[in-house]
Design a protein around this motif. Structure first.
Motif, PDB file in Angstrom:
ATOM      1  N   GLU A 211       0.826  -1.212   0.000  1.00  0.00           N
ATOM      2  CA  GLU A 211       0.000   0.000   0.000  1.00  0.00           C
ATOM      3  C   GLU A 211       0.859   1.259   0.000  1.00  0.00           C
ATOM      4  N   THR A 212       1.983   1.225   0.681  1.00  0.00           N
ATOM      5  CA  THR A 212       2.901   2.362   0.674  1.00  0.00           C
ATOM      6  C   THR A 212       3.488   2.578  -0.716  1.00  0.00           C
TER       7      THR A 212
ATOM      8  N   ARG B 232       0.721   3.969  -2.920  1.00  0.00           N
ATOM      9  CA  ARG B 232       0.407   5.358  -2.552  1.00  0.00           C
ATOM     10  C   ARG B 232       1.469   6.324  -3.092  1.00  0.00           C
TER      11      ARG B 232
ATOM     12  N   ARG C   4      -8.794   4.090  -3.853  1.00  0.00           N
ATOM     13  CA  ARG C   4      -8.910   4.646  -2.497  1.00  0.00           C
ATOM     14  C   ARG C   4      -7.944   5.823  -2.320  1.00  0.00           C
ATOM     15  N   ASP C   5      -6.721   5.659  -2.822  1.00  0.00           N
ATOM     16  CA  ASP C   5      -5.700   6.680  -2.626  1.00  0.00           C
ATOM     17  C   ASP C   5      -6.052   8.006  -3.293  1.00  0.00           C
TER      18      ASP C   5
ATOM     19  N   ASN D 160     -10.545   8.196   4.182  1.00  0.00           N
ATOM     20  CA  ASN D 160      -9.631   7.062   4.120  1.00  0.00           C
ATOM     21  C   ASN D 160     -10.383   5.819   4.585  1.00  0.00           C
TER      22      ASN D 160
END
Length: 326
Positions: free
Chosen positions: A40-41, A44, A131-132, A141
Motif C-alpha cells: 500500500e505504501t 500510494r 482509495r488513494d 480514508n
C-alpha cells in the motif's frame, strides 16, 4: 413439476449467491502481510507522484475502478490492451476513460513488481489506487480489502448494458447496481464520485439544446447553471472540450456535489434525478447537509463495490503486465 423447477431455481440462486459471498469473504486488508507488506505504501507513492503531475489522475483512476468492477467484476479486465481493438477498454462506453487512470495503475504495478515480483494483482493495485486518489483529494480514508486475482476475459462485446448512462432514471440506475449486489443507497453514495469528475459536452448536450418538444432546456436544470454550460459547450463544440461535474470545488472530494443537486446543478440527468425523485431526495439532502455522514457512507460503499465479481484463490491469475494476460 412446476414446484420442483421452482425449488431447483431457488437452489441455484442460493448457490450462486453463496459462491459470490464466499469469494468476497476471502478478501482481507492484510492479505499481503507476509508476501508484500509494503504494497500500500508503494502504490500510494506511485499514485501521489502521478497526481502531482496531473490532477486528471484522480477522477480518471476512480472512474476506471467503477468501470472495471461493473464489467466482469473487479478483476482489472478493463486494463487489457488488444491489437485488434476488441478488449473491454475498446467498447464505446469505455472510450472516454482518460489515459491517466490506466497510466497510474501501470506505474504503480511496475513499482510493486520491483519489490514484490509476481505477487500482487493488478486488480488489487487498482482498488488501492482508487482509495488513494479519494484520500489525496480530501476524501475519506478506509481499509481496502485485498486478495483479488486478475481476470482472464476482456471483451468489448460484453460491456454494453453493464454501465450506467448519463440519461438513466432512478429505476434504471438502481436496477444496474442491484445486479452488482449494490443497493440504491450505495448508488446514490457512489454517485458522489462525481465530486471530482468531468465530462465531455456531448454527454449532456441534449439537456441544453433538445430536451423535449415542449422544452429546449431540461426544466430540472437551474437556468443560471444551464447558461453557464451553454457558454462552455455551444452547439457543435469541439468533441474534446470537457467541463467539471462540480463547477465549484472540482479538485476537492467533498459533499458539494449533493448541494449542487439540491440547487438544480447536476450535470447529467442521472445526477439530477437523484434529487428530483422523491425516493432518493432525502438521502441527497442528508449528504448535502452533513459531509461526515457522506464520507462514512462512501467509504462503506467503496468497500462493497470492491467485492463485486471478484476472483480469488485459484481463479484468474496474477499478471506480470497489467495490459496483457500472462
Amino acid at each position: 413439476m412446476a414446484m420442483q423447477v421452482g425449488r431447483r431455481f431457488a437452489l441455484v440462486v442460493v448457490f450462486l449467491m453463496a459462491v459470490r459471498f464466499g469469494e468476497a469473504a476471502q478478501l482481507r486488508p492484510n492479505f499481503y502481510q507476509s508476501s508484500c507488506a509494503n504494497v500500500e505504501t508503494i502504490v500510494r507513492q506511485a499514485v501521489a507522484k502521478k497526481v502531482s503531475q496531473t490532477f486528471v489522475t484522480i477522477p480518471a483512476t476512480l472512474r476506471l475502478f467503477f468501470h472495471d468492477c461493473f464489467v466482469e467484476g473487479c478483476d482489472a479486465s478493463v486494463m487489457i490492451f488488444s491489437r485488434k481493438a476488441d478488449a473491454e477498454k475498446d467498447a464505446p462506453d469505455n472510450m472516454s476513460l482518460a489515459g491517466d487512470g490506466f497510466d497510474t495503475v501501470i506505474k504503480a504495478k511496475q513499482a510493486v513488481e520491483a519489490q514484490c515480483p509476481g505477487v500482487v494483482s493488478c486488480a488489487d493495485i487498482l482498488a488501492i489506487a482508487a482509495r488513494d486518489v479519494v484520500v489525496l483529494s480530501g476524501g475519506p480514508n478506509f481499509a481496502v480489502e485485498l486478495g483479488r486475482r486478475d481476470g482472464l476475459i476482456s471483451k468489448a462485446s460484453r460491456v454494453a448494458g453493464r454501465l450506467p448512462g448519463p440519461e438513466f432514471n432512478l429505476n434504471l440506475l438502481s436496477s444496474l447496481f442491484r445486479i452488482n449486489n449494490l443497493t440504491t443507497y450505495d448508488m446514490i453514495t457512489l454517485s458522489g464520485a462525481h465530486s471530482v469528475g468531468f465530462s465531455h459536452c456531448s454527454r449532456f448536450a441534449k439537456r441544453l439544446y433538445s430536451f423535449s418538444s415542449s422544452s429546449q432546456v431540461d426544466p430540472s436544470l437551474n437556468l443560471a447553471y444551464a447558461r453557464l454550460l451553454m457558454r462552455a459547450c455551444p452547439r457543435n463544440v469541439d468533441a474534446t472540450i470537457a467541463v467539471n461535474m462540480d463547477p465549484f470545488t472540482p479538485t476537492i472530494f467533498d459533499n458539494v456535489y449533493y448541494r449542487n443537486l439540491v440547487n438544480g446543478e447536476g450535470l447529467f440527468t442521472s445526477d439530477q434525478v437523484l434529487h428530483t425523485n422523491l425516493l432518493s431526495r432525502p438521502i441527497v439532502r442528508k449528504f448535502a447537509a452533513n459531509q461526515t455522514i457522506f464520507f462514512k457512507a462512501f467509504a462503506e460503499s467503496m468497500v462493497k463495490l470492491g467485492r463485486v465479481g471478484v476472483k480469488t484463490g485459484k481463479q484468474g491469475e496474477i499478471r506480470r503486465d497489467c495490459t496483457a494476460f500472462n
